[in-house]
Write a protein that holds these residues in place. Sequence first.
Motif, PDB file in Angstrom:
ATOM      1  N   GLU A 248      -6.723  -8.921  13.729  1.00 12.08           N
ATOM      2  CA  GLU A 248      -7.360  -9.859  14.666  1.00 12.08           C
ATOM      3  C   GLU A 248      -8.830 -10.059  14.272  1.00 12.08           C
ATOM      4  O   GLU A 248      -9.310 -11.199  14.174  1.00 12.08           O
ATOM      5  CB  GLU A 248      -7.255  -9.314  16.102  1.00 12.08           C
ATOM      6  CG  GLU A 248      -7.864 -10.241  17.141  1.00 12.08           C
ATOM      7  CD  GLU A 248      -7.723  -9.717  18.576  1.00 12.08           C
ATOM      8  OE1 GLU A 248      -7.268  -8.574  18.779  1.00 12.08           O
ATOM      9  OE2 GLU A 248      -8.067 -10.469  19.508  1.00 12.08           O
ATOM     10  N   ALA A 249      -9.521  -8.966  13.996  1.00  3.90           N
ATOM     11  CA  ALA A 249     -10.948  -9.053  13.645  1.00  3.90           C
ATOM     12  C   ALA A 249     -11.124  -9.772  12.310  1.00  3.90           C
ATOM     13  O   ALA A 249     -12.034 -10.596  12.155  1.00  3.90           O
ATOM     14  CB  ALA A 249     -11.534  -7.647  13.577  1.00  3.90           C
ATOM     15  N   ARG A 250     -10.242  -9.483  11.360  1.00  2.24           N
ATOM     16  CA  ARG A 250     -10.360 -10.072  10.022  1.00  2.24           C
ATOM     17  C   ARG A 250     -10.183 -11.591  10.069  1.00  2.24           C
ATOM     18  O   ARG A 250     -10.947 -12.343   9.471  1.00  2.24           O
ATOM     19  CB  ARG A 250      -9.280  -9.434   9.128  1.00  2.24           C
ATOM     20  CG  ARG A 250      -9.465  -9.695   7.687  1.00  2.24           C
ATOM     21  CD  ARG A 250      -8.506  -8.834   6.896  1.00  2.24           C
ATOM     22  NE  ARG A 250      -8.421  -9.326   5.525  1.00  2.24           N
ATOM     23  CZ  ARG A 250      -7.453  -9.017   4.689  1.00  2.24           C
ATOM     24  NH1 ARG A 250      -6.486  -8.211   5.065  1.00  2.24           N
ATOM     25  NH2 ARG A 250      -7.449  -9.522   3.478  1.00  2.24           N
ATOM     26  N   ILE A 251      -9.167 -12.044  10.814  1.00  2.00           N
ATOM     27  CA  ILE A 251      -8.921 -13.497  10.888  1.00  2.00           C
ATOM     28  C   ILE A 251     -10.030 -14.185  11.698  1.00  2.00           C
ATOM     29  O   ILE A 251     -10.462 -15.276  11.361  1.00  2.00           O
ATOM     30  CB  ILE A 251      -7.513 -13.782  11.459  1.00  2.00           C
ATOM     31  CG1 ILE A 251      -6.461 -13.251  10.477  1.00  2.00           C
ATOM     32  CG2 ILE A 251      -7.307 -15.287  11.694  1.00  2.00           C
ATOM     33  CD1 ILE A 251      -5.026 -13.342  10.955  1.00  2.00           C
ATOM     34  N   ASN A 252     -10.513 -13.500  12.724  1.00  2.00           N
ATOM     35  CA  ASN A 252     -11.626 -14.058  13.525  1.00  2.00           C
ATOM     36  C   ASN A 252     -12.861 -14.329  12.684  1.00  2.00           C
ATOM     37  O   ASN A 252     -13.668 -15.197  13.025  1.00  2.00           O
ATOM     38  CB  ASN A 252     -12.019 -13.073  14.637  1.00  2.00           C
ATOM     39  CG  ASN A 252     -11.266 -13.339  15.928  1.00  2.00           C
ATOM     40  OD1 ASN A 252     -10.828 -14.467  16.177  1.00  2.00           O
ATOM     41  ND2 ASN A 252     -11.096 -12.310  16.732  1.00  2.00           N
ATOM     42  N   ARG A 253     -12.999 -13.572  11.587  1.00  2.00           N
ATOM     43  CA  ARG A 253     -14.211 -13.722  10.762  1.00  2.00           C
ATOM     44  C   ARG A 253     -14.141 -14.920   9.814  1.00  2.00           C
ATOM     45  O   ARG A 253     -15.129 -15.279   9.196  1.00  2.00           O
ATOM     46  CB  ARG A 253     -14.452 -12.443   9.938  1.00  2.00           C
ATOM     47  CG  ARG A 253     -15.004 -11.283  10.756  1.00  2.00           C
ATOM     48  CD  ARG A 253     -15.597 -10.199   9.869  1.00  2.00           C
ATOM     49  NE  ARG A 253     -14.608  -9.549   9.037  1.00  2.00           N
ATOM     50  CZ  ARG A 253     -13.931  -8.453   9.365  1.00  2.00           C
ATOM     51  NH1 ARG A 253     -14.162  -7.867  10.520  1.00  2.00           N
ATOM     52  NH2 ARG A 253     -13.044  -7.928   8.551  1.00  2.00           N
TER      53      ARG A 253
END
Length: 220
Positions: free
Chosen positions: A184-189
């Motif tokens: 989730e954090a990786r794609i949000n970036r």
Amino acid sequence: MDASQKKRSAAEAALQFIEPGTVLGVGTGSTVNFLIDMLPDVRDRIEAVVSSSKASTLLLREQGFDVKTLNEVGGDIDIYIDGADECNKHLQLIKGGGGALSREKVLAAAARRFVCIVDDSKLVGMLGEFPLPIEVLPMAQQLVSRRLMKMRGHPIWREGFVTDNGNHILDVEDLPISNPVEMEARINRIPGVVTVGIFAHRPADILLIAGDNGVREMRV
Ligand code: 5RP
């Protein structure tokens, strides 16, 4: 029992969490539509209603509710009730099959308690069999797609669909989601991503899963 009977049972089980004076957040989708049909029965317990989509707002108005914005209720809601496309035993979710994921994520974040209502087909060992919805800025669609392909995903543009916020949706197949919080954090970036449909940083608090033998409640 067929899937829609199970969805109805899960929705009915969620009514018990609506206590007198509740500021209620309402999700989007066929399971939530059953809930909206039942809300007039508990109208006297609802202080205010906030909706996650234009579609749900329309249905709520048909039931006679005066739908407020999140800002109008001060940015906090007591209970958020919504469905999911997939859920795991940690109550982490994939959402966005209906394309309402951004407003859904905002309401989940604003909620003191997030109650997720599903039929038992939605419970999986590992998230990711359901193509992962991602809301993107239209001008960044190609950039985001290329980044997702580098992560071994296969993004497919949901052609002809425009979100309530005027954006596009990519449905990403074959993305291995072994660590939902990290993914989730990786794609949000990725620049241009508005919202990714992994709800792991803020999972559900209570999962109501309807099966042939009734509704099971799971908590973390
Ligand atoms: C909408 C959603 C829905 O909660 C999800 O698609 C589940 O829908 P349904 O209740 O129709 O199975 O995330 O954006």
